[in-house]
Scaffold this motif. Sequence first.
Motif, PDB file in Angstrom:
ATOM      1  N   SER A  26      32.185  39.623  41.801  1.00  0.00           N
ATOM      2  CA  SER A  26      33.645  39.082  41.538  1.00  0.00           C
ATOM      3  C   SER A  26      34.033  39.293  40.171  1.00  0.00           C
ATOM      4  O   SER A  26      33.437  39.008  39.523  1.00  0.00           O
ATOM      5  CB  SER A  26      33.860  37.619  42.406  1.00  0.00           C
ATOM      6  OG  SER A  26      33.191  37.406  43.728  1.00  0.00           O
ATOM      7  N   VAL A  27      35.184  39.864  40.281  1.00  0.00           N
ATOM      8  CA  VAL A  27      35.950  39.938  39.081  1.00  0.00           C
ATOM      9  C   VAL A  27      37.530  39.274  39.274  1.00  0.00           C
ATOM     10  O   VAL A  27      38.307  39.787  40.290  1.00  0.00           O
ATOM     11  CB  VAL A  27      36.230  41.177  38.598  1.00  0.00           C
ATOM     12  CG1 VAL A  27      36.882  41.247  37.150  1.00  0.00           C
ATOM     13  CG2 VAL A  27      34.732  41.994  38.237  1.00  0.00           C
ATOM     14  N   SER A  28      37.740  38.363  38.509  1.00  0.00           N
ATOM     15  CA  SER A  28      39.147  37.711  38.830  1.00  0.00           C
ATOM     16  C   SER A  28      40.216  38.647  38.366  1.00  0.00           C
ATOM     17  O   SER A  28      40.026  39.501  37.528  1.00  0.00           O
ATOM     18  CB  SER A  28      39.320  36.297  37.967  1.00  0.00           C
ATOM     19  OG  SER A  28      39.375  36.611  36.616  1.00  0.00           O
ATOM     20  N   ALA A  29      41.405  38.312  39.112  1.00  0.00           N
ATOM     21  CA  ALA A  29      42.445  39.053  38.530  1.00  0.00           C
ATOM     22  C   ALA A  29      42.855  39.036  37.275  1.00  0.00           C
ATOM     23  O   ALA A  29      43.256  39.899  36.254  1.00  0.00           O
ATOM     24  CB  ALA A  29      43.438  38.804  39.485  1.00  0.00           C
ATOM     25  N   GLU A  30      42.625  37.887  36.633  1.00  0.00           N
ATOM     26  CA  GLU A  30      43.132  37.568  35.190  1.00  0.00           C
ATOM     27  C   GLU A  30      42.003  38.382  34.262  1.00  0.00           C
ATOM     28  O   GLU A  30      42.658  38.913  33.484  1.00  0.00           O
ATOM     29  CB  GLU A  30      43.018  36.045  34.832  1.00  0.00           C
ATOM     30  CG  GLU A  30      43.957  35.370  35.619  1.00  0.00           C
ATOM     31  CD  GLU A  30      43.832  34.871  36.908  1.00  0.00           C
ATOM     32  OE1 GLU A  30      42.669  35.318  37.745  1.00  0.00           O
ATOM     33  OE2 GLU A  30      44.404  34.270  37.649  1.00  0.00           O
ATOM     34  N   ASP A  31      40.944  38.552  34.631  1.00  0.00           N
ATOM     35  CA  ASP A  31      39.860  39.345  33.756  1.00  0.00           C
ATOM     36  C   ASP A  31      40.270  40.691  33.867  1.00  0.00           C
ATOM     37  O   ASP A  31      40.157  41.396  33.079  1.00  0.00           O
ATOM     38  CB  ASP A  31      38.483  39.048  34.379  1.00  0.00           C
ATOM     39  CG  ASP A  31      38.143  37.510  33.762  1.00  0.00           C
ATOM     40  OD1 ASP A  31      38.548  36.859  32.903  1.00  0.00           O
ATOM     41  OD2 ASP A  31      37.068  37.096  34.258  1.00  0.00           O
ATOM     42  N   TRP A  54      29.389  37.069  39.912  1.00  0.00           N
ATOM     43  CA  TRP A  54      30.838  37.056  39.271  1.00  0.00           C
ATOM     44  C   TRP A  54      30.635  37.250  37.935  1.00  0.00           C
ATOM     45  O   TRP A  54      29.760  37.224  37.190  1.00  0.00           O
ATOM     46  CB  TRP A  54      31.319  35.753  39.519  1.00  0.00           C
ATOM     47  CG  TRP A  54      30.863  34.588  38.667  1.00  0.00           C
ATOM     48  CD1 TRP A  54      31.279  34.159  37.763  1.00  0.00           C
ATOM     49  CD2 TRP A  54      29.747  33.399  39.457  1.00  0.00           C
ATOM     50  NE1 TRP A  54      30.350  32.935  37.527  1.00  0.00           N
ATOM     51  CE2 TRP A  54      29.572  32.679  38.540  1.00  0.00           C
ATOM     52  CE3 TRP A  54      28.955  33.809  40.700  1.00  0.00           C
ATOM     53  CZ2 TRP A  54      28.463  31.628  38.750  1.00  0.00           C
ATOM     54  CZ3 TRP A  54      28.073  32.873  40.654  1.00  0.00           C
ATOM     55  CH2 TRP A  54      27.768  31.704  39.685  1.00  0.00           C
TER      56      TRP A  54
END
Length: 68
Positions: A26-31, A54
């Motif tokens: 998982s990669v956050s949208a912010e990252d 993640w």
Amino acid sequence: MFTQYRRKQIAELRPYVTGEVLNNVSVSAEDAVAGSPKEGDMIARNPKNHKDQWLVAAAYFADNFEPV
């Protein structure tokens, strides 16, 4: 309201390898907006479920983790 907590478990992380395919991470949208995944980022996993992984941004990792 947010409350501060200290981690009480050991975290399992490994370095992100440049060019690595992150289909199961998982990669956050912010990252992603900040340019991740990139060199210096780390991949964390749940010690009780190794399929739960993640991305941890390099700056957050540097500020919050140290080797045991």
